[in-house]
Write a protein that holds these residues in place. Structure first.
Motif, PDB file in Angstrom:
ATOM      1  N   ALA A  46       0.834  -1.207   0.000  1.00 38.97           N
ATOM      2  CA  ALA A  46       0.000   0.000   0.000  1.00 38.97           C
ATOM      3  C   ALA A  46       0.870   1.258   0.000  1.00 38.97           C
ATOM      4  CB  ALA A  46      -0.939  -0.008   1.205  1.00 38.97           C
ATOM      5  N   ALA A  47       1.962   1.243   0.784  1.00 36.76           N
ATOM      6  CA  ALA A  47       2.848   2.406   0.838  1.00 36.76           C
ATOM      7  C   ALA A  47       3.547   2.621  -0.500  1.00 36.76           C
ATOM      8  CB  ALA A  47       3.885   2.212   1.950  1.00 36.76           C
ATOM      9  N   ALA A  48       3.983   1.518  -1.138  1.00 33.19           N
ATOM     10  CA  ALA A  48       4.644   1.644  -2.439  1.00 33.19           C
ATOM     11  C   ALA A  48       3.680   2.163  -3.498  1.00 33.19           C
ATOM     12  CB  ALA A  48       5.225   0.298  -2.851  1.00 33.19           C
ATOM     13  N   ARG A  49       2.451   1.629  -3.500  1.00 32.18           N
ATOM     14  CA  ARG A  49       1.447   2.101  -4.469  1.00 32.18           C
ATOM     15  C   ARG A  49       1.152   3.583  -4.260  1.00 32.18           C
ATOM     16  NH1 ARG A  49      -2.648  -2.885  -3.236  1.00 32.18           N
ATOM     17  NH2 ARG A  49      -1.824  -4.431  -4.706  1.00 32.18           N
ATOM     18  N   ALA A  50       0.989   3.982  -2.997  1.00 33.56           N
ATOM     19  CA  ALA A  50       0.651   5.380  -2.698  1.00 33.56           C
ATOM     20  C   ALA A  50       1.753   6.319  -3.154  1.00 33.56           C
ATOM     21  CB  ALA A  50       0.394   5.535  -1.199  1.00 33.56           C
ATOM     22  N   ALA A  51       3.004   5.891  -3.002  1.00 30.32           N
ATOM     23  CA  ALA A  51       4.124   6.740  -3.416  1.00 30.32           C
ATOM     24  C   ALA A  51       4.159   6.910  -4.921  1.00 30.32           C
ATOM     25  CB  ALA A  51       5.438   6.128  -2.916  1.00 30.32           C
ATOM     26  N   VAL A  52       3.898   5.827  -5.642  1.00 28.22           N
ATOM     27  CA  VAL A  52       3.860   5.913  -7.103  1.00 28.22           C
ATOM     28  C   VAL A  52       2.731   6.834  -7.548  1.00 28.22           C
ATOM     29  CG1 VAL A  52       3.435   4.588  -9.217  1.00 28.22           C
ATOM     30  CG2 VAL A  52       4.973   3.681  -7.469  1.00 28.22           C
ATOM     31  N   ASP A  53       1.573   6.684  -6.936  1.00 29.77           N
ATOM     32  CA  ASP A  53       0.422   7.537  -7.287  1.00 29.77           C
ATOM     33  C   ASP A  53       0.704   9.001  -6.966  1.00 29.77           C
ATOM     34  OD1 ASP A  53      -0.962   5.323  -8.152  1.00 29.77           O
ATOM     35  OD2 ASP A  53      -2.130   5.091  -6.311  1.00 29.77           O
ATOM     36  N   ALA A  54       1.263   9.246  -5.790  1.00 32.07           N
ATOM     37  CA  ALA A  54       1.497  10.629  -5.359  1.00 32.07           C
ATOM     38  C   ALA A  54       2.512  11.336  -6.246  1.00 32.07           C
ATOM     39  CB  ALA A  54       1.974  10.645  -3.904  1.00 32.07           C
ATOM     40  N   SER A  55       3.464  10.588  -6.769  1.00 26.93           N
ATOM     41  CA  SER A  55       4.505  11.194  -7.597  1.00 26.93           C
ATOM     42  C   SER A  55       4.089  11.328  -9.054  1.00 26.93           C
ATOM     43  CB  SER A  55       5.788  10.364  -7.511  1.00 26.93           C
ATOM     44  OG  SER A  55       5.574   9.068  -8.049  1.00 26.93           O
ATOM     45  N   GLY A  56       3.005  10.658  -9.446  1.00 22.95           N
ATOM     46  CA  GLY A  56       2.540  10.718 -10.828  1.00 22.95           C
ATOM     47  C   GLY A  56       3.254   9.747 -11.756  1.00 22.95           C
ATOM     48  N   MET A  57       4.007   8.811 -11.198  1.00 22.41           N
ATOM     49  CA  MET A  57       4.690   7.836 -12.040  1.00 22.41           C
ATOM     50  C   MET A  57       3.691   6.805 -12.584  1.00 22.41           C
ATOM     51  SD  MET A  57       8.436   7.110 -10.351  1.00 22.41           S
ATOM     52  CE  MET A  57       7.922   6.698  -8.696  1.00 22.41           C
ATOM     53  N   ARG A  58       4.102   6.105 -13.664  1.00 14.38           N
ATOM     54  CA  ARG A  58       3.254   5.079 -14.274  1.00 14.38           C
ATOM     55  C   ARG A  58       3.634   3.707 -13.735  1.00 14.38           C
ATOM     56  NH1 ARG A  58       2.988   1.367 -18.531  1.00 14.38           N
ATOM     57  NH2 ARG A  58       5.211   1.593 -18.973  1.00 14.38           N
ATOM     58  N   THR A  59       2.648   2.985 -13.211  1.00 13.08           N
ATOM     59  CA  THR A  59       2.893   1.638 -12.704  1.00 13.08           C
ATOM     60  C   THR A  59       3.091   0.666 -13.863  1.00 13.08           C
ATOM     61  OG1 THR A  59       1.618   2.004 -10.683  1.00 13.08           O
ATOM     62  CG2 THR A  59       1.903  -0.282 -11.395  1.00 13.08           C
ATOM     63  N   ILE A  60       4.113  -0.181 -13.747  1.00 18.78           N
ATOM     64  CA  ILE A  60       4.373  -1.216 -14.745  1.00 18.78           C
ATOM     65  C   ILE A  60       3.878  -2.560 -14.238  1.00 18.78           C
ATOM     66  CG2 ILE A  60       6.186  -2.474 -15.986  1.00 18.78           C
ATOM     67  CD1 ILE A  60       7.824   0.125 -15.925  1.00 18.78           C
ATOM     68  N   THR A  61       4.321  -2.929 -13.061  1.00 18.99           N
ATOM     69  CA  THR A  61       3.858  -4.160 -12.408  1.00 18.99           C
ATOM     70  C   THR A  61       4.171  -4.020 -10.935  1.00 18.99           C
ATOM     71  OG1 THR A  61       3.886  -6.597 -12.519  1.00 18.99           O
ATOM     72  CG2 THR A  61       6.019  -5.475 -12.710  1.00 18.99           C
ATOM     73  N   GLU A  62       3.808  -5.019 -10.136  1.00 19.28           N
ATOM     74  CA  GLU A  62       4.108  -4.952  -8.718  1.00 19.28           C
ATOM     75  C   GLU A  62       4.372  -6.336  -8.160  1.00 19.28           C
ATOM     76  OE1 GLU A  62      -0.307  -4.861  -6.678  1.00 19.28           O
ATOM     77  OE2 GLU A  62       0.517  -2.955  -7.382  1.00 19.28           O
ATOM     78  N   PHE A  63       5.137  -6.367  -7.069  1.00 20.83           N
ATOM     79  CA  PHE A  63       5.440  -7.590  -6.345  1.00 20.83           C
ATOM     80  C   PHE A  63       4.795  -7.448  -4.972  1.00 20.83           C
ATOM     81  CE2 PHE A  63       9.643  -6.831  -8.759  1.00 20.83           C
ATOM     82  CZ  PHE A  63       9.077  -7.261  -9.951  1.00 20.83           C
ATOM     83  N   GLU A  64       3.546  -7.824  -4.889  1.00 13.33           N
ATOM     84  CA  GLU A  64       2.726  -7.536  -3.717  1.00 13.33           C
ATOM     85  C   GLU A  64       3.294  -8.140  -2.440  1.00 13.33           C
ATOM     86  OE1 GLU A  64      -1.947  -7.943  -2.281  1.00 13.33           O
ATOM     87  OE2 GLU A  64      -1.323  -8.584  -4.271  1.00 13.33           O
ATOM     88  N   ARG A  65       3.813  -9.369  -2.540  1.00 12.70           N
ATOM     89  CA  ARG A  65       4.247 -10.066  -1.338  1.00 12.70           C
ATOM     90  C   ARG A  65       5.439  -9.401  -0.654  1.00 12.70           C
ATOM     91  NH1 ARG A  65       2.877 -15.674  -1.785  1.00 12.70           N
ATOM     92  NH2 ARG A  65       4.256 -16.066  -0.006  1.00 12.70           N
ATOM     93  N   ILE A  66       6.239  -8.642  -1.403  1.00 10.68           N
ATOM     94  CA  ILE A  66       7.412  -7.998  -0.798  1.00 10.68           C
ATOM     95  C   ILE A  66       7.292  -6.472  -0.789  1.00 10.68           C
ATOM     96  CG2 ILE A  66       8.952  -9.920  -1.361  1.00 10.68           C
ATOM     97  CD1 ILE A  66      10.096  -8.130  -3.636  1.00 10.68           C
ATOM     98  N   GLY A  67       6.122  -5.923  -1.143  1.00 10.26           N
ATOM     99  CA  GLY A  67       5.894  -4.487  -1.037  1.00 10.26           C
ATOM    100  C   GLY A  67       6.659  -3.637  -2.024  1.00 10.26           C
ATOM    101  N   VAL A  68       6.722  -4.086  -3.288  1.00 14.09           N
ATOM    102  CA  VAL A  68       7.491  -3.372  -4.308  1.00 14.09           C
ATOM    103  C   VAL A  68       6.619  -3.113  -5.535  1.00 14.09           C
ATOM    104  CG1 VAL A  68       9.437  -3.522  -5.919  1.00 14.09           C
ATOM    105  CG2 VAL A  68       9.711  -4.308  -3.558  1.00 14.09           C
ATOM    106  N   VAL A  69       6.679  -1.879  -6.051  1.00 14.05           N
ATOM    107  CA  VAL A  69       5.993  -1.510  -7.289  1.00 14.05           C
ATOM    108  C   VAL A  69       7.042  -1.088  -8.310  1.00 14.05           C
ATOM    109  CG1 VAL A  69       4.400   0.095  -8.408  1.00 14.05           C
ATOM    110  CG2 VAL A  69       3.868  -0.793  -6.138  1.00 14.05           C
TER     111      VAL A  69
END
Length: 331
Positions: A46-69
């Motif tokens: 959730a923290a990684a997703r929020a940071a990507v959203d707040a910065s305006g970056m484009r999400t490519i994929t995510e590794f949910e189990r280890i908290g990485v976007v």
């Protein structure tokens, strides 16, 4: 003790200090005029997703189990992401190259198959286990991977599309038919070579010579990352194994037909080795795999050296049990 994987949360940087940046990404930022691909690590997803959203970056994929976007963004957006709550680390999309070894004699794999037996009294040849090979791909129809009944040693054939600009899904590792050759000529057939080293079936060559892989009874799960190998594509493959190792062919397919993945093979890494980075997504993924009983095997690399400095593949330096680094040698 059976139960869910327990991961100790990463520690966020103090609120007044930006999150640390990996050296490779730090070198990119001063001259970055377009966008860069990177991984944003958070105390949780959730923290990684929020940071990507707040910065305006484009999400490519995510590794949910280890908290990485994994995301792409400008230098300014990356700096914004560093200051977001719960962000622990920013990691660049480091270029990596194929590495390979040449013989299962040095590893004593051939000796093990010919002299050791498993708990079932049969040759210790990998039967009942799938090995996930993360590489340039495989030709499932190749004679070297053909079982006596005509079927293929490859039980699952997948391709990572995680760096395709049109892909923003967390399910960017996709299944392809077993008739499809996912290896690439531009990669020199590296993936087929490595799959053969792992589980090539006993084969008689035209000159009468005998050839076989290290575990000629094992099943193969090939995850092709293509000829151009970058760390996000490879990490996406490791993440797929973390989420699917118990049933790599999908629910409803028996373990007899498609055994669980117990090992991943990774014959790639940065040229010249490098320092071990415990903060990297690769290390977080392989430690999560180890906690679930999946061994991660690394090629030590192609750089050799005289022992005066470490040129070994960085993630293979992980001291965690269940993570191995394998080198061939010339005597």
């Amino acid at each position: 003790v059976a139960g869910a994987l327990v991961v100790t949360p990463a520690q966020a940087a103090p609120s007044d200090a930006p999150a640390p940046v990996q050296d490779y990404l730090a070198e990119q930022l001063p001259t970055l005029t377009g966008v860069a691909t990177l991984m944003v690590h958070g105390t949780d997803i959730a923290a990684a997703r929020a940071a990507v959203d707040a910065s305006g970056m484009r999400t490519i994929t995510e590794f949910e189990r280890i908290g990485v976007v994994a995301a792409s963004g400008t230098a300014a957006q990356i700096e914004i992401a560093r200051t977001q709550p719960g962000v622990t680390y920013l990691e660049g999309n480091t270029p990596i190259a194929f590495t390979q070894e040449t013989s299962n004699t040095a590893t004593r794999g051939a000796e093990a198959v010919s002299t050791l037996t498993g708990a079932n009294g049969q040759a210790l040849d990998g039967s009942g286990v799938s090995v996930a090979v993360i590489d340039s791909g495989v030709d499932p129809t190749h004679p070297y991977l053909r079982n006596p009944d005509g079927s293929s040693a490859v039980v699952a054939n997948l391709k990572s599309l995680c760096l395709d600009e049109s892909t923003t899904s967390t399910d960017c590792v996709v299944r392809v038919p077993n008739s499809v050759d996912t290896d690439t000529v531009s990669g020199g057939g590296h993936g087929m070579h490595v799959n053969g080293i792992v589980a090539g079936r006993p084969t008689t060559l035209p000159d009468g010579g005998q050839l076989q892989g290290a575990a000629p009874g094992a099943s193969l799960v090939s995850i092709s990352t293509g000829a151009v190998l970058l760390i996000i594509g490879a990490d996406s493959a490791l993440n797929w194994v973390l989420e699917n190792h118990e049933a790599p062919c999908g629910e409803g397919v028996s373990a007899a037909e498609c055994p669980p993945i117990k090992v991943t093979n990774n014959s790639y890494g940065p040229i010249g080795g490098g320092e071990f980075d415990a903060n990297s997504a690769t290390v977080k993924l392989q430690r999560a795999l180890a906690a679930e009983g999946v061994v991660t095997v690394w090629a030590a690399g192609n750089d050799g050296g005289d022992g005066s400095e470490s040129l070994t593949n960085p993630p293979g330096q992980d001291p965690t049990g269940g993570i191995l680094s394998v080198a061939s040698y010339y005597d």
